[in-house]
Design an enzyme around this catalytic site. Structure first.
Site, PDB file in Angstrom:
ATOM      1  N   GLY A   1       0.845  -1.198   0.000  1.00 18.24           N
ATOM      2  CA  GLY A   1       0.000   0.000   0.000  1.00 18.24           C
ATOM      3  C   GLY A   1       0.874   1.240   0.000  1.00 18.24           C
TER       4      GLY A   1
ATOM      5  N   GLY B   1       4.104   0.722   2.369  1.00 17.41           N
ATOM      6  CA  GLY B   1       4.996  -0.312   1.838  1.00 17.41           C
ATOM      7  C   GLY B   1       5.659   0.105   0.535  1.00 17.41           C
TER       8      GLY B   1
ATOM      9  CG  ASN C   1       0.025   2.747  13.558  1.00 14.17           C
ATOM     10  OD1 ASN C   1       0.784   2.784  14.510  1.00 14.17           O
ATOM     11  ND2 ASN C   1       0.143   3.561  12.515  1.00 14.17           N
TER      12      ASN C   1
ATOM     13  CG  HIS D   1       3.440   5.537  16.701  1.00 17.81           C
ATOM     14  ND1 HIS D   1       3.946   6.786  16.508  1.00 17.81           N
ATOM     15  CD2 HIS D   1       2.877   5.182  15.526  1.00 17.81           C
ATOM     16  CE1 HIS D   1       3.698   7.167  15.263  1.00 17.81           C
ATOM     17  NE2 HIS D   1       3.046   6.219  14.654  1.00 17.81           N
TER      18      HIS D   1
HETATM   19  N1  APR Z   1      -0.585  -9.891   3.499  1.00 15.31           N
HETATM   20  C1  APR Z   1      -0.022  -8.948   2.708  1.00 15.31           C
HETATM   21  N2  APR Z   1      -0.555  -7.732   2.510  1.00 15.31           N
HETATM   22  C2  APR Z   1      -1.694  -7.444   3.148  1.00 15.31           C
HETATM   23  C3  APR Z   1      -2.336  -8.370   4.011  1.00 15.31           C
HETATM   24  C4  APR Z   1      -1.734  -9.644   4.160  1.00 15.31           C
HETATM   25  N3  APR Z   1      -2.282 -10.587   4.948  1.00 15.31           N
HETATM   26  N4  APR Z   1      -3.453  -7.788   4.491  1.00 15.31           N
HETATM   27  C5  APR Z   1      -3.507  -6.540   3.975  1.00 15.31           C
HETATM   28  N5  APR Z   1      -2.451  -6.331   3.164  1.00 15.31           N
HETATM   29  C6  APR Z   1      -2.108  -5.147   2.379  1.00 15.31           C
HETATM   30  C7  APR Z   1      -3.322  -4.525   1.710  1.00 15.31           C
HETATM   31  O1  APR Z   1      -3.742  -5.261   0.572  1.00 15.31           O
HETATM   32  C8  APR Z   1      -2.800  -3.131   1.390  1.00 15.31           C
HETATM   33  O2  APR Z   1      -2.278  -3.070   0.064  1.00 15.31           O
HETATM   34  O3  APR Z   1      -1.587  -4.120   3.185  1.00 15.31           O
HETATM   35  C9  APR Z   1      -1.658  -2.915   2.405  1.00 15.31           C
HETATM   36  C10 APR Z   1      -1.900  -1.743   3.340  1.00 15.31           C
HETATM   37  O4  APR Z   1      -1.803  -0.603   2.570  1.00 15.31           O
HETATM   38  P1  APR Z   1      -2.695   0.711   2.770  1.00 15.31           P
HETATM   39  O5  APR Z   1      -4.119   0.329   2.962  1.00 15.31           O
HETATM   40  O6  APR Z   1      -2.327   1.659   1.692  1.00 15.31           O
HETATM   41  O7  APR Z   1      -2.210   1.259   4.197  1.00 15.31           O
HETATM   42  P2  APR Z   1      -0.868   2.106   4.465  1.00 15.31           P
HETATM   43  O8  APR Z   1      -1.176   3.546   4.408  1.00 15.31           O
HETATM   44  O9  APR Z   1       0.234   1.551   3.667  1.00 15.31           O
HETATM   45  O10 APR Z   1      -0.652   1.745   6.018  1.00 15.31           O
HETATM   46  C11 APR Z   1      -0.260   0.439   6.410  1.00 15.31           C
HETATM   47  O11 APR Z   1       1.043   1.205   8.256  1.00 15.31           O
HETATM   48  O12 APR Z   1       1.347   3.328   9.164  1.00 15.31           O
HETATM   49  C12 APR Z   1       0.651   2.116   9.257  1.00 15.31           C
HETATM   50  O13 APR Z   1      -1.468   2.765  10.256  1.00 15.31           O
HETATM   51  C13 APR Z   1      -0.842   2.308   9.074  1.00 15.31           C
HETATM   52  O14 APR Z   1      -1.465   0.121   9.863  1.00 15.31           O
HETATM   53  C14 APR Z   1      -1.263   0.907   8.696  1.00 15.31           C
HETATM   54  C15 APR Z   1      -0.066   0.389   7.906  1.00 15.31           C
END
Ligand code: APR
Length: 311
Positions: free
Chosen positions: A10, A13, A120, A175
């Site tokens: 996301g 990442g 988080n 945090h």
């Molecule tokens: N395996 C791999 N990827 C996964 C899984 C899993 N089991 N479950 C969810 N994902 C992926 C989602 O498909 C999504 O692409 O995790 C990604 C999360 O990305 P976003 O929704 O864009 O969230 P993001 O802003 O990247 O934040 C991710 O980091 O800072 C923290 O609070 C934030 O907990 C959140 C995390």
């Protein structure tokens, strides 16, 4: 040290993968997401920037966790991000399931890896990762204070007009809304903040730091911050992959340090190629100690909701 995997493609990442490739700090980057095609597409885009921006680190995108096998460092961003009005704690049940299952698999595939947790609520997710991996505490590290400290530096720079490069801050604790920006351990070119800022200004900066993430969520509405969190993750990753032995605040499992036990909590640590090489215990005054304990109580509350028992 060469293979770095990032789980979750996301916003956070993919920003970290970008830093990893551009910095050239490792030999191989694997970006993984459960959503088929997402990581593949992002990495194709990323490596096509290489000839233009002059980077050539190998990278693959995948939805198969097996591709992360034998990583040296695995950065966990998988999970959901918060929306306006939510605290980081509101994400706990959903993200604990995701982090628990991902880390269990990752630990089998990369038994010698260091885990850097971004999901988080950060301190509780670091605890979940520690328990699900069975790794020693030196190899399970949460990113929080580097980001929070970066935000505080930004706000001090905005208020004083002094370069953020001159500004050093220390933000400890969880945090969350009760994080502890330590004014006494923050300085501008070696001078106390009070040389440049009034008490009111410092109080305003401390409050804005605590709400730094929420301020951005309110603007974005559909997600949370990622440029600064991504930069913070890569700062810590570089300390590890380049064995820099850099002192940064990080969430680590405490066993009596700061009077706390069985909790992951933000404290100053020295990071190198084996992970946490040292935990540093600062001398705190009564007010600082009370603030840290309050922050720890918030995390313990979140852990109780999850039925993760703590001492
Ligand atoms: N395996 C791999 N990827 C996964 C899984 C899993 N089991 N479950 C969810 N994902 C992926 C989602 O498909 C999504 O692409 O995790 C990604 C999360 O990305 P976003 O929704 O864009 O969230 P993001 O802003 O990247 O934040 C991710 O980091 O800072 C923290 O609070 C934030 O907990 C959140 C995390």
């Amino acid at each position: 040290m060469s293979k770095v995997s990032v789980i979750g493609a996301g916003f956070v990442g993919s920003t970290i993968a970008h830093w990893a490739v551009v910095s050239g700090g490792c030999q191989m980057v694997v970006l993984h997401d459960i959503v088929e095609g997402l990581a593949k597409g992002k990495v194709l885009d990323l490596i096509q920037a290489g000839p233009i921006a002059r980077h050539s680190v190998d990278a693959i995108g995948t939805s198969d966790l097996n591709d992360t096998a034998d990583s040296d460092l695995v950065i966990i961003t998988a999970g959901v991000a918060r929306k306006p009005g939510m605290t980081r704690e509101d994400l706990v049940a959903t993200n604990a399931k995701i982090v628990g299952s991902v880390v269990t698999e990752v630990a089998k595939l990369s038994p010698h890896a260091i885990l850097l947790i971004m999901t988080n609520p950060l301190d509780t997710m670091t605890y979940v990762a520690l328990k699900s991996s069975g790794f020693p505490r030196e190899r399970v590290i949460g990113q929080a204070g580097v980001l929070d400290g970066g935000r505080m530096r930004t706000f001090i720079a905005m208020e004083t007009g002094i370069s953020p490069e001159n500004i050093h801050t220390t933000v400890l604790g969880g945090h969350g809304d009760e994080m502890v920006p330590l004014v006494r351990y923050s300085h501008i070119a070696g001078m106390p903040l009070k040389y440049f800022l009034s008490d009111e200004q410092i109080e305003r900066i401390v409050e804005r730091t605590r709400n730094g993430g929420a301020e951005i969520v309110q603007y974005l509405k559909t997600g949370s911050a990622y440029y600064a969190p991504g930069a913070a993750a890569w700062r810590m990753a570089e300390a590890i992959v380049r064995n820099k032995r850099e002192i940064v605040p990080a969430s680590v499992y405490l066993q009596g340090e700061y009077g706390l036990n069985d909790i992951c909590f933000g404290v100053p640590v020295m990071l190198g190629c084996t992970g946490v090489e040292r935990i540093i215990e600062l001398e705190l005054n009564e007010d600082e100690r009370v603030a840290l304990n309050k922050s720890a109580d918030l995390i313990r509350g979140t852990m109780k909701d999850l039925k993760l028992e703590t001492a």
